[in-house]
Design a protein around this motif. Structure first.
Motif: not given
Length: 71
Positions: A5-8, A31-32, A49-50
């Protein structure tokens, strides 16, 4: 099985590294996504970038991010 899940998101990887370090210090694997794409194609503003975590860690991530906002 957990999914990521992407958090930022950010156009600059450096903006995410401090948060990534903090989450990893709490035992959360991060993870990036797109980090190398943005280094190569940094002239294209559509690439971001996530910072991603496992969905099973999402509640703990929210707690850490919430604590950082109040500091």
């Amino acid at each position: 099985m957990s999914s990521l899940v992407t958090v930022k998101r950010s156009h600059l990887e450096s903006e995410l590294l401090a948060l990534k370090g903090r989450l990893e210090a709490e035992g959360i694997q991060c993870f990036l996504k797109n980090e190398f794409t943005t280094q190569v194609m940094n002239y294209m503003p559509t690439f971001e970038v996530e910072l991603q975590v496992s969905d099973s860690d999402l509640e703990k991530v929210k707690e850490v991010m919430g604590a950082l906002e109040t500091d």
